[in-house]
Design a protein around this motif. Structure first.
Motif, PDB file in Angstrom:
ATOM      1  N   LEU A  78       0.825  -1.201   0.000  1.00  0.00           N
ATOM      2  CA  LEU A  78       0.000   0.000   0.000  1.00  0.00           C
ATOM      3  C   LEU A  78       0.866   1.260   0.000  1.00  0.00           C
ATOM      4  CD1 LEU A  78      -2.854  -1.006   2.470  1.00  0.00           C
ATOM      5  CD2 LEU A  78      -3.121  -0.495   0.029  1.00  0.00           C
ATOM      6  N   LYS A  79       1.983   1.214   0.722  1.00  0.00           N
ATOM      7  CA  LYS A  79       2.892   2.366   0.711  1.00  0.00           C
ATOM      8  C   LYS A  79       3.369   2.652  -0.708  1.00  0.00           C
ATOM      9  CE  LYS A  79       4.752   2.056   5.427  1.00  0.00           C
ATOM     10  NZ  LYS A  79       5.953   1.749   6.249  1.00  0.00           N
ATOM     11  N   ALA A  80       3.740   1.596  -1.430  1.00  0.00           N
ATOM     12  CA  ALA A  80       4.190   1.760  -2.811  1.00  0.00           C
ATOM     13  C   ALA A  80       3.053   2.288  -3.681  1.00  0.00           C
ATOM     14  CB  ALA A  80       4.709   0.432  -3.355  1.00  0.00           C
ATOM     15  N   TYR A  81       1.870   1.751  -3.495  1.00  0.00           N
ATOM     16  CA  TYR A  81       0.709   2.172  -4.274  1.00  0.00           C
ATOM     17  C   TYR A  81       0.418   3.659  -4.069  1.00  0.00           C
ATOM     18  CZ  TYR A  81      -4.269   2.727  -5.449  1.00  0.00           C
ATOM     19  OH  TYR A  81      -5.456   3.186  -5.955  1.00  0.00           O
ATOM     20  N   PHE A  82       0.372   4.094  -2.812  1.00  0.00           N
ATOM     21  CA  PHE A  82       0.067   5.493  -2.545  1.00  0.00           C
ATOM     22  C   PHE A  82       1.214   6.425  -2.925  1.00  0.00           C
ATOM     23  CE2 PHE A  82      -3.278   3.681   0.249  1.00  0.00           C
ATOM     24  CZ  PHE A  82      -4.347   4.442  -0.216  1.00  0.00           C
ATOM     25  N   ALA A  83       2.421   5.854  -3.093  1.00  0.00           N
ATOM     26  CA  ALA A  83       3.551   6.642  -3.583  1.00  0.00           C
ATOM     27  C   ALA A  83       3.528   6.753  -5.103  1.00  0.00           C
ATOM     28  CB  ALA A  83       4.864   6.017  -3.122  1.00  0.00           C
ATOM     29  N   GLY A  84       2.529   6.112  -5.734  1.00  0.00           N
ATOM     30  CA  GLY A  84       2.381   6.208  -7.179  1.00  0.00           C
ATOM     31  C   GLY A  84       3.088   5.118  -7.961  1.00  0.00           C
ATOM     32  N   GLU A  85       3.488   4.048  -7.287  1.00  0.00           N
ATOM     33  CA  GLU A  85       4.200   2.958  -7.954  1.00  0.00           C
ATOM     34  C   GLU A  85       3.224   1.836  -8.301  1.00  0.00           C
ATOM     35  OE1 GLU A  85       7.538   1.696  -5.635  1.00  0.00           O
ATOM     36  OE2 GLU A  85       8.014   3.746  -4.991  1.00  0.00           O
ATOM     37  N   ASP A  86       3.147   1.511  -9.570  1.00  0.00           N
ATOM     38  CA  ASP A  86       2.216   0.477 -10.041  1.00  0.00           C
ATOM     39  C   ASP A  86       2.899  -0.888 -10.004  1.00  0.00           C
ATOM     40  OD1 ASP A  86       0.166  -0.956 -11.137  1.00  0.00           O
ATOM     41  OD2 ASP A  86       0.404  -0.175 -13.181  1.00  0.00           O
ATOM     42  N   ARG A  87       3.060  -1.425  -8.800  1.00  0.00           N
ATOM     43  CA  ARG A  87       3.704  -2.730  -8.618  1.00  0.00           C
ATOM     44  C   ARG A  87       2.692  -3.877  -8.581  1.00  0.00           C
ATOM     45  NH1 ARG A  87       7.821  -1.740  -3.518  1.00  0.00           N
ATOM     46  NH2 ARG A  87       8.999   0.057  -4.346  1.00  0.00           N
ATOM     47  N   GLY A  88       1.429  -3.540  -8.390  1.00  0.00           N
ATOM     48  CA  GLY A  88       0.436  -4.581  -8.189  1.00  0.00           C
ATOM     49  C   GLY A  88       0.447  -5.045  -6.741  1.00  0.00           C
ATOM     50  N   PHE A  89      -0.465  -5.957  -6.419  1.00  0.00           N
ATOM     51  CA  PHE A  89      -0.569  -6.496  -5.061  1.00  0.00           C
ATOM     52  C   PHE A  89      -0.390  -8.010  -5.099  1.00  0.00           C
ATOM     53  CE2 PHE A  89      -3.015  -2.545  -4.994  1.00  0.00           C
ATOM     54  CZ  PHE A  89      -2.486  -1.923  -3.872  1.00  0.00           C
ATOM     55  N   ARG A  90       0.576  -8.490  -4.337  1.00  0.00           N
ATOM     56  CA  ARG A  90       0.892  -9.919  -4.340  1.00  0.00           C
ATOM     57  C   ARG A  90       0.578 -10.606  -3.014  1.00  0.00           C
ATOM     58  NH1 ARG A  90       4.649  -7.210  -7.278  1.00  0.00           N
ATOM     59  NH2 ARG A  90       4.944  -7.889  -9.433  1.00  0.00           N
ATOM     60  N   GLU A 109      -4.955   6.870  -9.649  1.00  0.00           N
ATOM     61  CA  GLU A 109      -4.558   5.841 -10.609  1.00  0.00           C
ATOM     62  C   GLU A 109      -4.433   6.396 -12.020  1.00  0.00           C
ATOM     63  OE1 GLU A 109      -7.208   2.537 -10.134  1.00  0.00           O
ATOM     64  OE2 GLU A 109      -6.347   1.969  -8.196  1.00  0.00           O
ATOM     65  N   ARG A 110      -5.213   7.426 -12.335  1.00  0.00           N
ATOM     66  CA  ARG A 110      -5.065   8.062 -13.650  1.00  0.00           C
ATOM     67  C   ARG A 110      -3.669   8.662 -13.772  1.00  0.00           C
ATOM     68  NH1 ARG A 110      -4.770  12.672 -15.934  1.00  0.00           N
ATOM     69  NH2 ARG A 110      -4.937  13.791 -13.942  1.00  0.00           N
ATOM     70  N   ARG A 111      -3.223   9.324 -12.700  1.00  0.00           N
ATOM     71  CA  ARG A 111      -1.872   9.898 -12.721  1.00  0.00           C
ATOM     72  C   ARG A 111      -0.810   8.806 -12.783  1.00  0.00           C
ATOM     73  NH1 ARG A 111      -4.272  13.319  -8.737  1.00  0.00           N
ATOM     74  NH2 ARG A 111      -3.271  12.069  -7.085  1.00  0.00           N
ATOM     75  N   MET A 112      -1.037   7.699 -12.083  1.00  0.00           N
ATOM     76  CA  MET A 112      -0.096   6.574 -12.131  1.00  0.00           C
ATOM     77  C   MET A 112       0.042   6.050 -13.554  1.00  0.00           C
ATOM     78  SD  MET A 112      -1.214   4.498  -8.660  1.00  0.00           S
ATOM     79  CE  MET A 112      -0.234   3.055  -9.031  1.00  0.00           C
ATOM     80  N   ALA A 113      -1.104   5.911 -14.245  1.00  0.00           N
ATOM     81  CA  ALA A 113      -1.090   5.378 -15.604  1.00  0.00           C
ATOM     82  C   ALA A 113      -0.366   6.323 -16.559  1.00  0.00           C
ATOM     83  CB  ALA A 113      -2.518   5.120 -16.077  1.00  0.00           C
ATOM     84  N   VAL A 114      -0.602   7.630 -16.405  1.00  0.00           N
ATOM     85  CA  VAL A 114       0.060   8.634 -17.251  1.00  0.00           C
ATOM     86  C   VAL A 114       1.565   8.594 -17.028  1.00  0.00           C
ATOM     87  CG1 VAL A 114       0.338  11.101 -17.642  1.00  0.00           C
ATOM     88  CG2 VAL A 114      -1.954  10.138 -17.410  1.00  0.00           C
ATOM     89  N   ARG A 115       1.967   8.493 -15.756  1.00  0.00           N
ATOM     90  CA  ARG A 115       3.386   8.441 -15.436  1.00  0.00           C
ATOM     91  C   ARG A 115       4.037   7.188 -16.023  1.00  0.00           C
ATOM     92  NH1 ARG A 115       3.047   8.227 -10.223  1.00  0.00           N
ATOM     93  NH2 ARG A 115       2.729  10.466 -10.033  1.00  0.00           N
ATOM     94  N   LYS A 116       3.317   6.083 -15.973  1.00  0.00           N
ATOM     95  CA  LYS A 116       3.853   4.830 -16.510  1.00  0.00           C
ATOM     96  C   LYS A 116       4.092   4.925 -18.001  1.00  0.00           C
ATOM     97  CE  LYS A 116       3.032  -0.159 -16.363  1.00  0.00           C
ATOM     98  NZ  LYS A 116       2.102  -1.226 -15.862  1.00  0.00           N
ATOM     99  N   VAL A 117       3.168   5.568 -18.717  1.00  0.00           N
ATOM    100  CA  VAL A 117       3.322   5.725 -20.152  1.00  0.00           C
ATOM    101  C   VAL A 117       4.479   6.664 -20.475  1.00  0.00           C
ATOM    102  CG1 VAL A 117       2.232   6.662 -22.231  1.00  0.00           C
ATOM    103  CG2 VAL A 117       0.902   5.233 -20.661  1.00  0.00           C
ATOM    104  N   SER A 118       4.584   7.750 -19.727  1.00  0.00           N
ATOM    105  CA  SER A 118       5.648   8.730 -19.993  1.00  0.00           C
ATOM    106  C   SER A 118       7.027   8.168 -19.680  1.00  0.00           C
ATOM    107  CB  SER A 118       5.408  10.004 -19.189  1.00  0.00           C
ATOM    108  OG  SER A 118       5.453   9.734 -17.791  1.00  0.00           O
ATOM    109  N   ASP A 119       7.066   7.243 -18.688  1.00  0.00           N
ATOM    110  CA  ASP A 119       8.348   6.612 -18.345  1.00  0.00           C
ATOM    111  C   ASP A 119       8.752   5.555 -19.354  1.00  0.00           C
ATOM    112  OD1 ASP A 119       8.496   8.234 -16.153  1.00  0.00           O
ATOM    113  OD2 ASP A 119       7.813   6.726 -14.722  1.00  0.00           O
ATOM    114  N   GLY A 120       7.744   5.190 -20.202  1.00  0.00           N
ATOM    115  CA  GLY A 120       8.001   4.220 -21.273  1.00  0.00           C
ATOM    116  C   GLY A 120       8.280   2.837 -20.797  1.00  0.00           C
TER     117      GLY A 120
END
Length: 356
Positions: A246-258, A345-356
């Protein structure tokens, strides 16, 4: 509200500094020792991760913590009632006794006067406090592998039926069941949008909900009934795991939940929940589209029902489901949180695309 309780981080700073300005607003419970203290306690300070804060002494006791023998948190600073002090001293000296009104009277205290004084100071009677102390100790004995009769006698019960009834009421399971299985453990996880309660066994996460969810008490009772277990405060590994994720998620990291999830729900509900987990971050679905994906286009209402029955918030992302017209629909944690999560999550997705 005229007073809003400070955040746990601020309270922890007050605990470390022994800041008397916060005295009486909260109590610190230490998971590793099972005790609770006033914020000015002179004892060695626990680690932040081992410390939980409660707004009342009653909450500390109900969560299974016992009062610190050093700072005596149950005695009011500067205005100690001699009668309350006498009874608490007697309880500390014999916490395993099954206290009765006759015992209170034998100490020269009128039981009705004691009841009013304790209710006024702690929100519960002396006998209720004594029962919580006694039953908490009995649960520890049972889960360590002792026999039911040993725990029964240690708790001060001569009657086996009375002991079983009290244990079942308090922990949601009969004594024999407590002996044979580990109790579920519950703890709070702080997030930027409010605290969440996590409940787990040693292997899997059973519940993750926002503390303000109105249905939370009913969900906890349902969980107790489904598992046949009691729930006590503390941590099992899955709670630590989900906290880190959850810490990673709220920090904007799209790692998923395992973190492993317990297998609750009907086959249909689990099918819907898997479909929810398959929705990518930053994407929304409707109930109708999920029903269609499952090959059950006429089951939109059933999908909505399964969505509402989800008790693992964020991880099973029911917040990604919108109404047929694209509007926000009901969310147990509050619509403002649903809006926040979708935008996050919209911002996370945008960041993921921009990071390539």
């Amino acid at each position: 509200m005229l007073f809003k309780r400070p955040s746990d981080d601020i309270l922890y700073e007050a605990l470390v500094a022994r800041d008397a300005a916060y005295e009486g607003f909260a109590w610190a419970a230490v998971k590793t020792t099972g005790i609770f203290c006033r914020l000015t306690c002179p004892a060695r300070k626990p680690k932040r991760g081992n410390t939980t804060f409660y707004g009342t002494i009653a909450e500390c006791l109900e969560a299974g913590f016992r009062p610190c023998s050093r700072c005596r948190p149950m005695l009011k600073l500067g205005e100690t009632d001699p009668m309350v002090t006498r009874l608490l001293n007697a309880l500390d000296a014999d916490p395993h006794r099954r206290w009765s009104e006759d015992d209170v009277g034998s100490l020269g205290v009128d039981p009705s006067t004691a009841r009013r004084a304790f209710k006024r100071q702690f929100g519960m009677s002396f006998l209720e406090i004594a029962r919580l102390r006694r039953m908490g100790k009995a649960a520890e004995i049972l889960t360590s592998g002792a026999s039911v009769i040993d725990a029964q006698l240690d708790a001060g019960y001569e009657s086996g039926s009375g002991f079983r009834s009290a244990m079942t009421k308090l922990f949601g399971a009969a004594p024999a069941n407590l002996r044979d299985k580990t109790l579920l453990r519950a703890d709070w996880i702080e997030t930027p949008i409010g605290p969440m309660m996590a409940i787990a066994d040693q292997h899997a996460l059973h519940l993750l909900e926002f503390a303000e969810r109105k249905a939370l008490p009913a969900e906890i009772r349902k969980l107790q009934k489904f598992t046949g277990s009691g729930i006590i405060m503390g941590r099992h590994p899955p709670i630590d795991e989900i906290e880190e994720e959850l810490k990673a998620y709220f920090a904007g990291e799209d790692r998923g939940f395992r973190t492993r999830l317990a297998g609750h729900g009907s086959p249909f509900q689990r099918q819907v929940w898997e479909a929810l987990r398959a929705i990518p971050v930053g994407v929304s679905r409707t109930y109708g589209s999920i029903a269609a994906e499952l090959g059950l286009p006429s089951s939109t209402r059933a999908v909505a029902g399964a969505n509402g029955a989800n008790q693992i918030a964020i991880v099973i992302p029911c917040h990604r489901v919108l109404g047929a017209d694209g509007s926000l629909t009901g969310y147990g944690g509050g619509l403002w949180r649903k809006r926040w999560l979708i935008e996050h999550e919209r911002r996370m997705a945008v960041r993921k695309v921009s990071d390539g």
